[in-house]
Each structure stands twice: as structure tokens, then as C-alpha cells.
Design a protein around this motif. Structure first.
Motif, mmCIF file in Angstrom:
data_model
loop_
_atom_site.group_PDB
_atom_site.id
_atom_site.type_symbol
_atom_site.label_atom_id
_atom_site.label_comp_id
_atom_site.label_asym_id
_atom_site.label_seq_id
_atom_site.Cartn_x
_atom_site.Cartn_y
_atom_site.Cartn_z
ATOM 1 N N ARG A 99 0.830 -1.210 0.000
ATOM 2 C CA ARG A 99 0.000 0.000 0.000
ATOM 3 C C ARG A 99 0.863 1.258 0.000
ATOM 4 N N ASN A 100 1.916 1.244 0.812
ATOM 5 C CA ASN A 100 2.812 2.401 0.841
ATOM 6 C C ASN A 100 3.447 2.628 -0.520
ATOM 7 N N LYS A 101 3.846 1.551 -1.176
ATOM 8 C CA LYS A 101 4.424 1.662 -2.520
ATOM 9 C C LYS A 101 3.387 2.223 -3.496
ATOM 10 N N PHE A 102 2.149 1.743 -3.376
ATOM 11 C CA PHE A 102 1.074 2.241 -4.229
ATOM 12 C C PHE A 102 0.903 3.752 -4.062
ATOM 13 N N TRP A 103 0.850 4.202 -2.793
ATOM 14 C CA TRP A 103 0.642 5.632 -2.557
ATOM 15 C C TRP A 103 1.823 6.465 -3.034
ATOM 16 N N ASP A 104 3.030 5.937 -2.941
ATOM 17 C CA ASP A 104 4.192 6.645 -3.478
ATOM 18 C C ASP A 104 4.079 6.805 -4.991
ATOM 19 N N GLU A 105 3.672 5.733 -5.658
ATOM 20 C CA GLU A 105 3.502 5.778 -7.106
ATOM 21 C C GLU A 105 2.359 6.723 -7.491
ATOM 22 N N ARG A 107 1.331 9.335 -5.793
ATOM 23 C CA ARG A 107 1.825 10.692 -5.585
ATOM 24 C C ARG A 107 2.637 11.164 -6.789
ATOM 25 N N GLU A 108 3.485 10.276 -7.315
ATOM 26 C CA GLU A 108 4.295 10.608 -8.489
ATOM 27 C C GLU A 108 3.411 10.843 -9.717
ATOM 28 N N MET A 109 2.373 10.036 -9.865
ATOM 29 C CA MET A 109 1.464 10.209 -11.004
ATOM 30 C C MET A 109 0.730 11.551 -10.918
#
Length: 120
Positions: A86-92, A94-96
Motif C-alpha cells: 500500500r505504501n508503494k502504491f501511494w508513493d507511485e 503521488r508521483e502520477m
């Protein structure tokens, strides 16, 4: 349980890793459940046991499974894995959003697309 797509351009071991990750994160394979043996899975899928061993090594490195000497591999707890994903998803995400802002995409457009894609 595991199906190999021979049309997929990814190596077979990557497909196996991905399938087991999904099964573990969805709870199909529960914590401390024994994984299929390397030999058994290799025979079922008609592939080289080294391919299965490579996939299991990656899953172990990523924390999805753990080995027990003389007994095989077992599923790790999924709680921290889900949190990490989930943390990785939210980081991605944010970048998008950042890239979208640079392209002039408005908040309303983002919201509209989220609503549109959520239904799918």
C-alpha cells in the motif's frame, strides 16, 4: 493454483512470483501454510525445478515465504506485506499526480478518472 502464460513475455519465474504474491496477499494461502514442494510444482507445471527454486528465492527475499530446514517453505504473515504494498502504491500515486500537474491535468479531471476507473 498457478497457471503459466506462455504468450507472456516475462520469464516464467517472474510469473510464478507474481501469482504467489497475489495468492498470499489475498489470503488464499494463509500464514504458516506450507508451499508446494519445488519438485511437485515443477512436475505440475512441467518446468525445470530450478525455475521454481528461483521464484521461491525471490519470494523469500521479499518476505512472502520463509524456509524451514528439512520441511520446505511456508507462507509468512501478510500484514506487513500489505502495508508495504500500500505504501508503494501511494508513493507511485503521488508521483502520477505530480506528473499530471506538470501536464496541466486538473484536480477535477483526476477525480473524474478515479471515479471512472474505480467502477472497473
Amino acid at each position: 493454483m498457478i497457471v503459466i502464460d506462455y504468450k507472456d513475455r516475462r520469464p516464467i519465474y517472474e510469473q510464478i512470483v507474481e501469482r504467489f504474491q497475489i495468492l498470499i496477499l489475498k489470503g488464499v494461502l494463509e500464514q504458516d501454510e506450507q508451499m508446494p514442494s519445488v519438485r511437485k510444482l515443477a512436475v505440475e507445471l512441467s518446468i525445470n525445478p530450478n525455475t521454481i527454486q528461483k521464484a521461491y528465492s525471490i519470494l523469500e527475499q521479499q518476505g512472502y515465504i520463509y524456509p524451514v530446514k528439512g520441511r520446505g517453505n511456508f507462507v509468512s504473515g501478510k500484514g506487513s506485506l500489505i502495508l508495504e504494498k500500500r505504501n508503494k502504491f501511494w508513493d507511485e500515486y503521488r508521483e502520477m499526480i505530480k506528473k499530471g500537474k506538470e501536464l496541466g491535468i486538473t484536480r477535477e479531471e483526476f477525480s473524474g478518472k478515479v471515479d471512472e476507473y474505480w467502477v472497473v
